[in-house]
Design a protein around this motif. Structure first.
Motif, mmCIF file in Angstrom:
data_model
loop_
_atom_site.group_PDB
_atom_site.id
_atom_site.type_symbol
_atom_site.label_atom_id
_atom_site.label_comp_id
_atom_site.label_asym_id
_atom_site.label_seq_id
_atom_site.Cartn_x
_atom_site.Cartn_y
_atom_site.Cartn_z
ATOM 1 N N ASP A 33 0.809 -1.228 0.000
ATOM 2 C CA ASP A 33 0.000 0.000 0.000
ATOM 3 C C ASP A 33 0.836 1.268 0.000
ATOM 4 O O ASP A 33 0.540 2.213 -0.732
ATOM 5 C CB ASP A 33 -0.967 0.010 1.178
ATOM 6 N N ALA A 34 1.894 1.318 0.803
ATOM 7 C CA ALA A 34 2.718 2.531 0.864
ATOM 8 C C ALA A 34 3.359 2.809 -0.495
ATOM 9 O O ALA A 34 3.370 3.958 -0.966
ATOM 10 C CB ALA A 34 3.788 2.393 1.949
ATOM 11 N N TYR A 35 3.883 1.777 -1.133
ATOM 12 C CA TYR A 35 4.490 1.935 -2.458
ATOM 13 C C TYR A 35 3.442 2.392 -3.477
ATOM 14 O O TYR A 35 3.697 3.297 -4.279
ATOM 15 C CB TYR A 35 5.128 0.617 -2.898
ATOM 16 N N GLN A 36 2.262 1.772 -3.461
ATOM 17 C CA GLN A 36 1.224 2.112 -4.432
ATOM 18 C C GLN A 36 0.759 3.557 -4.265
ATOM 19 O O GLN A 36 0.561 4.270 -5.252
ATOM 20 C CB GLN A 36 0.037 1.140 -4.308
ATOM 21 N N VAL A 37 0.602 4.017 -3.018
ATOM 22 C CA VAL A 37 0.194 5.407 -2.770
ATOM 23 C C VAL A 37 1.275 6.368 -3.275
ATOM 24 O O VAL A 37 0.987 7.360 -3.946
ATOM 25 C CB VAL A 37 -0.084 5.634 -1.269
ATOM 26 N N ALA A 38 2.530 6.069 -2.951
ATOM 27 C CA ALA A 38 3.631 6.930 -3.388
ATOM 28 C C ALA A 38 3.750 6.948 -4.911
ATOM 29 O O ALA A 38 4.025 7.998 -5.511
ATOM 30 C CB ALA A 38 4.940 6.463 -2.750
ATOM 31 N N LEU A 39 3.522 5.809 -5.555
ATOM 32 C CA LEU A 39 3.579 5.731 -7.018
ATOM 33 C C LEU A 39 2.478 6.594 -7.642
ATOM 34 O O LEU A 39 2.725 7.343 -8.593
ATOM 35 C CB LEU A 39 3.443 4.273 -7.464
ATOM 36 N N GLU A 40 1.270 6.523 -7.092
ATOM 37 C CA GLU A 40 0.170 7.344 -7.597
ATOM 38 C C GLU A 40 0.474 8.830 -7.407
ATOM 39 O O GLU A 40 0.213 9.650 -8.297
ATOM 40 C CB GLU A 40 -1.129 6.975 -6.890
ATOM 41 N N ARG A 41 1.034 9.182 -6.249
ATOM 42 C CA ARG A 41 1.382 10.577 -5.973
ATOM 43 C C ARG A 41 2.447 11.071 -6.952
ATOM 44 O O ARG A 41 2.369 12.188 -7.451
ATOM 45 C CB ARG A 41 1.888 10.709 -4.533
ATOM 46 N N MET A 42 3.447 10.232 -7.242
ATOM 47 C CA MET A 42 4.495 10.603 -8.192
ATOM 48 C C MET A 42 3.889 10.861 -9.577
ATOM 49 O O MET A 42 4.234 11.841 -10.240
ATOM 50 C CB MET A 42 5.541 9.494 -8.290
ATOM 51 N N ARG A 43 2.984 10.002 -9.990
ATOM 52 C CA ARG A 43 2.364 10.163 -11.309
ATOM 53 C C ARG A 43 1.546 11.456 -11.385
ATOM 54 O O ARG A 43 1.565 12.154 -12.409
ATOM 55 C CB ARG A 43 1.493 8.956 -11.632
ATOM 56 N N ARG A 44 0.835 11.780 -10.299
ATOM 57 C CA ARG A 44 0.069 13.036 -10.277
ATOM 58 C C ARG A 44 1.009 14.237 -10.355
ATOM 59 O O ARG A 44 0.720 15.222 -11.042
ATOM 60 C CB ARG A 44 -0.810 13.109 -9.029
ATOM 61 N N ARG A 45 2.143 14.182 -9.655
ATOM 62 C CA ARG A 45 3.113 15.283 -9.676
ATOM 63 C C ARG A 45 3.674 15.468 -11.094
ATOM 64 O O ARG A 45 3.785 16.600 -11.586
ATOM 65 C CB ARG A 45 4.235 15.023 -8.676
ATOM 66 N N LEU A 46 3.985 14.364 -11.762
ATOM 67 C CA LEU A 46 4.484 14.461 -13.136
ATOM 68 C C LEU A 46 3.432 15.077 -14.059
ATOM 69 O O LEU A 46 3.753 15.904 -14.921
ATOM 70 C CB LEU A 46 4.900 13.082 -13.655
ATOM 71 N N GLN A 47 2.172 14.690 -13.877
ATOM 72 C CA GLN A 47 1.100 15.255 -14.706
ATOM 73 C C GLN A 47 0.942 16.758 -14.450
ATOM 74 O O GLN A 47 0.744 17.532 -15.389
ATOM 75 C CB GLN A 47 -0.220 14.531 -14.435
ATOM 76 N N ARG A 48 1.035 17.167 -13.179
ATOM 77 C CA ARG A 48 0.944 18.602 -12.853
ATOM 78 C C ARG A 48 2.090 19.372 -13.511
ATOM 79 O O ARG A 48 1.885 20.456 -14.059
ATOM 80 C CB ARG A 48 0.999 18.815 -11.337
ATOM 81 N N ASN A 49 3.297 18.789 -13.443
ATOM 82 C CA ASN A 49 4.447 19.452 -14.056
ATOM 83 C C ASN A 49 4.266 19.553 -15.575
ATOM 84 O O ASN A 49 4.571 20.585 -16.173
ATOM 85 C CB ASN A 49 5.742 18.716 -13.731
#
Length: 160
Positions: A33-49
């Motif tokens: 779960d921790a990895y999956q949450v962090a992975l989703e957060r990373m993807r959202r950050r890349l999309q925002r950038n």
């Protein structure tokens, strides 16, 4: 068979996996779960950038990391949990830290692929073991009484 709401069972596990004859790596399963949450957060950050640039415009934000570098950081913190036999560039033992793992993952694509593949296997094995332990659910009942719960015709009730 009816669709049933069941409790989601956690699928986790850690395992020492040999990388080569001299090196073994402690890995957590990829279904973490921790990895999956962090992975989703990373993807959202890349999309925002990415959204900061207009169509057809190419750019880089100062200090921005590649998707690969970000993924290495996540794997180093949430999937690679330890190691034995890893050496630095001078051949000295390298102490495990999440950042050292991220650097090694970034520098060595063979290690990166190994971690993803083996972490996936660990999760699959953990799920198979959980399924075997829990077993398959019984088929749904029709709701009719059966066995000891079924009252027999002509039997007297012992209740007052």
């Amino acid at each position: 068979m009816a669709l049933k709401m069941t409790k989601k069972e956690p699928v986790s596990g850690e395992k020492w996996v040999p990388f080569d004859d001299e090196t073994k790596i402690l890995l957590s399963g990829i279904v973490n779960d921790a990895y999956q949450v962090a992975l989703e957060r990373m993807r959202r950050r890349l999309q925002r950038n990415d959204a900061q640039f207009d169509e057809g415009e190419v750019g880089v934000i100062d200090g921005e990391r590649t998707e690969h570098q970000n993924h290495c950081l996540l794997l180093g913190h949430f999937i690679v949990k330890g190691w034995e036999g890893v050496q630095d560039a001078d051949g000295n033992p390298l102490k495990y830290t999440p950042n050292a793992a991220a650097d090694l993952l970034d520098a060595n694509i063979e290690f990166f692929v190994f971690v993803l593949r083996e972490a996936g296997k660990i999760s699959a094995q953990a799920k198979a073991e959980l399924d075997e332990t829990v077993g398959k659910p019984s088929p749904a009942s029709s709701g009719k009484e059966s066995g000891a719960g079924k009252a027999k015709r002509g039997a007297r009730s012992t209740s007052a």
